[in-house]
Design a protein around this motif. Structure first.
Motif, PDB file in Angstrom:
ATOM      1  N   ASP A 133       0.817  -1.221   0.000  1.00  0.00           N
ATOM      2  CA  ASP A 133       0.000   0.000   0.000  1.00  0.00           C
ATOM      3  C   ASP A 133       0.851   1.271   0.000  1.00  0.00           C
ATOM      4  O   ASP A 133       0.609   2.184  -0.779  1.00  0.00           O
ATOM      5  CB  ASP A 133      -0.944   0.024   1.204  1.00  0.00           C
ATOM      6  N   ARG A 134       1.830   1.352   0.880  1.00  0.00           N
ATOM      7  CA  ARG A 134       2.696   2.532   0.966  1.00  0.00           C
ATOM      8  C   ARG A 134       3.543   2.672  -0.294  1.00  0.00           C
ATOM      9  O   ARG A 134       3.770   3.768  -0.798  1.00  0.00           O
ATOM     10  CB  ARG A 134       3.576   2.442   2.208  1.00  0.00           C
ATOM     11  N   LEU A 135       4.008   1.550  -0.818  1.00  0.00           N
ATOM     12  CA  LEU A 135       4.837   1.542  -2.019  1.00  0.00           C
ATOM     13  C   LEU A 135       4.076   2.095  -3.221  1.00  0.00           C
ATOM     14  O   LEU A 135       4.647   2.810  -4.052  1.00  0.00           O
ATOM     15  CB  LEU A 135       5.320   0.117  -2.313  1.00  0.00           C
ATOM     16  N   LEU A 136       2.812   1.789  -3.331  1.00  0.00           N
ATOM     17  CA  LEU A 136       2.021   2.242  -4.480  1.00  0.00           C
ATOM     18  C   LEU A 136       2.036   3.763  -4.618  1.00  0.00           C
ATOM     19  O   LEU A 136       1.977   4.291  -5.733  1.00  0.00           O
ATOM     20  CB  LEU A 136       0.589   1.731  -4.370  1.00  0.00           C
ATOM     21  N   CYS A 137       2.152   4.460  -3.518  1.00  0.00           N
ATOM     22  CA  CYS A 137       2.218   5.926  -3.553  1.00  0.00           C
ATOM     23  C   CYS A 137       3.546   6.427  -4.111  1.00  0.00           C
ATOM     24  O   CYS A 137       3.632   7.566  -4.577  1.00  0.00           O
ATOM     25  CB  CYS A 137       2.010   6.501  -2.153  1.00  0.00           C
ATOM     26  N   LYS A 138       4.576   5.606  -4.056  1.00  0.00           N
ATOM     27  CA  LYS A 138       5.910   5.991  -4.527  1.00  0.00           C
ATOM     28  C   LYS A 138       6.130   5.672  -6.005  1.00  0.00           C
ATOM     29  O   LYS A 138       7.061   6.198  -6.609  1.00  0.00           O
ATOM     30  CB  LYS A 138       6.987   5.266  -3.711  1.00  0.00           C
ATOM     31  N   LEU A 139       5.318   4.814  -6.565  1.00  0.00           N
ATOM     32  CA  LEU A 139       5.502   4.402  -7.953  1.00  0.00           C
ATOM     33  C   LEU A 139       4.977   5.474  -8.906  1.00  0.00           C
ATOM     34  O   LEU A 139       3.982   6.133  -8.611  1.00  0.00           O
ATOM     35  CB  LEU A 139       4.774   3.082  -8.210  1.00  0.00           C
ATOM     36  N   TYR A 169       4.906  -0.669 -17.104  1.00  0.00           N
ATOM     37  CA  TYR A 169       5.438  -1.740 -16.259  1.00  0.00           C
ATOM     38  C   TYR A 169       4.312  -2.400 -15.488  1.00  0.00           C
ATOM     39  O   TYR A 169       3.216  -1.860 -15.382  1.00  0.00           O
ATOM     40  CB  TYR A 169       6.483  -1.193 -15.280  1.00  0.00           C
ATOM     41  N   ASP A 170       4.615  -3.546 -14.946  1.00  0.00           N
ATOM     42  CA  ASP A 170       3.761  -4.236 -13.981  1.00  0.00           C
ATOM     43  C   ASP A 170       4.678  -4.811 -12.911  1.00  0.00           C
ATOM     44  O   ASP A 170       5.858  -5.077 -13.163  1.00  0.00           O
ATOM     45  CB  ASP A 170       2.974  -5.383 -14.632  1.00  0.00           C
ATOM     46  N   PHE A 171       4.136  -5.015 -11.726  1.00  0.00           N
ATOM     47  CA  PHE A 171       4.902  -5.681 -10.680  1.00  0.00           C
ATOM     48  C   PHE A 171       3.956  -6.473  -9.806  1.00  0.00           C
ATOM     49  O   PHE A 171       2.746  -6.240  -9.798  1.00  0.00           O
ATOM     50  CB  PHE A 171       5.715  -4.682  -9.845  1.00  0.00           C
ATOM     51  N   ALA A 172       4.534  -7.413  -9.084  1.00  0.00           N
ATOM     52  CA  ALA A 172       3.770  -8.212  -8.129  1.00  0.00           C
ATOM     53  C   ALA A 172       4.665  -8.526  -6.940  1.00  0.00           C
ATOM     54  O   ALA A 172       5.879  -8.710  -7.095  1.00  0.00           O
ATOM     55  CB  ALA A 172       3.291  -9.506  -8.770  1.00  0.00           C
ATOM     56  N   GLY A 195       7.819   0.195 -23.306  1.00  0.00           N
ATOM     57  CA  GLY A 195       7.080   1.244 -23.990  1.00  0.00           C
ATOM     58  C   GLY A 195       7.463   2.638 -23.549  1.00  0.00           C
ATOM     59  O   GLY A 195       7.582   3.542 -24.357  1.00  0.00           O
ATOM     60  N   GLN A 196       7.673   2.795 -22.256  1.00  0.00           N
ATOM     61  CA  GLN A 196       8.017   4.097 -21.678  1.00  0.00           C
ATOM     62  C   GLN A 196       9.203   3.888 -20.744  1.00  0.00           C
ATOM     63  O   GLN A 196       9.048   3.673 -19.548  1.00  0.00           O
ATOM     64  CB  GLN A 196       6.832   4.676 -20.918  1.00  0.00           C
ATOM     65  N   ALA A 197      10.392   3.966 -21.304  1.00  0.00           N
ATOM     66  CA  ALA A 197      11.609   3.614 -20.570  1.00  0.00           C
ATOM     67  C   ALA A 197      11.796   4.433 -19.299  1.00  0.00           C
ATOM     68  O   ALA A 197      12.160   3.887 -18.255  1.00  0.00           O
ATOM     69  CB  ALA A 197      12.829   3.765 -21.479  1.00  0.00           C
ATOM     70  N   ALA A 248      11.885   2.806 -15.579  1.00  0.00           N
ATOM     71  CA  ALA A 248      13.116   2.960 -14.798  1.00  0.00           C
ATOM     72  C   ALA A 248      12.826   3.548 -13.420  1.00  0.00           C
ATOM     73  O   ALA A 248      13.397   3.114 -12.413  1.00  0.00           O
ATOM     74  CB  ALA A 248      14.119   3.835 -15.547  1.00  0.00           C
ATOM     75  N   GLN A 249      11.935   4.524 -13.361  1.00  0.00           N
ATOM     76  CA  GLN A 249      11.550   5.106 -12.067  1.00  0.00           C
ATOM     77  C   GLN A 249      10.881   4.061 -11.178  1.00  0.00           C
ATOM     78  O   GLN A 249      11.123   4.011  -9.973  1.00  0.00           O
ATOM     79  CB  GLN A 249      10.602   6.285 -12.263  1.00  0.00           C
ATOM     80  N   ALA A 250      10.033   3.249 -11.774  1.00  0.00           N
ATOM     81  CA  ALA A 250       9.341   2.208 -11.010  1.00  0.00           C
ATOM     82  C   ALA A 250      10.333   1.174 -10.490  1.00  0.00           C
ATOM     83  O   ALA A 250      10.266   0.771  -9.323  1.00  0.00           O
ATOM     84  CB  ALA A 250       8.279   1.539 -11.868  1.00  0.00           C
ATOM     85  N   LEU A 251      11.255   0.749 -11.335  1.00  0.00           N
ATOM     86  CA  LEU A 251      12.261  -0.219 -10.913  1.00  0.00           C
ATOM     87  C   LEU A 251      13.085   0.341  -9.765  1.00  0.00           C
ATOM     88  O   LEU A 251      13.341  -0.352  -8.783  1.00  0.00           O
ATOM     89  CB  LEU A 251      13.150  -0.609 -12.094  1.00  0.00           C
ATOM     90  N   ARG A 252      13.466   1.578  -9.859  1.00  0.00           N
ATOM     91  CA  ARG A 252      14.247   2.226  -8.796  1.00  0.00           C
ATOM     92  C   ARG A 252      13.449   2.265  -7.486  1.00  0.00           C
ATOM     93  O   ARG A 252      13.977   1.993  -6.409  1.00  0.00           O
ATOM     94  CB  ARG A 252      14.622   3.638  -9.227  1.00  0.00           C
TER      95      ARG A 252
END
Length: 81
Positions: free
Chosen positions: A18-24, A37-40, A53-55, A59-63
């Motif tokens: 839940d907290r992480l979703l605000c940072k993505l 991107y997608d994550f689980a 599609g949107q590098a 990249a921000q999401a991975l970070r």
């Protein structure tokens, strides 16, 4: 198609994203277009897929996922699947 990654870390019991979703980063997609991107959350870490599609967004999401994982310990293993 895309590039799949596993971000392994010691997932705390009862951990919620839940907290992480605000940072993505927000994803802007149009009908028929893949999200950036997608994550689980899995028992041994995060599964992440960059849909190529949107590098910059992916990249921000991975970070953000790596930073989140590092918050639970000094060791994080990242591997391409």
């Amino acid at each position: 198609m895309g590039i799949e990654y596993k971000i392994r870390f010691s997932v705390p019991e009862g951990y919620s994203t839940d907290r992480l979703l605000c940072k993505l980063p927000a994803q802007q997609s149009t009908p028929g277009q893949m999200p950036a991107y997608d994550f689980a959350l899995e028992s041994d870490g995060f599964y992440f897929i960059d849909h190529l599609g949107q590098a910059a967004v992916a990249a921000q999401a991975l970070r953000a996922l790596i930073d989140e994982a590092l918050g639970f310990g000094e060791v994080v293993q990242i591997s391409e699947l």
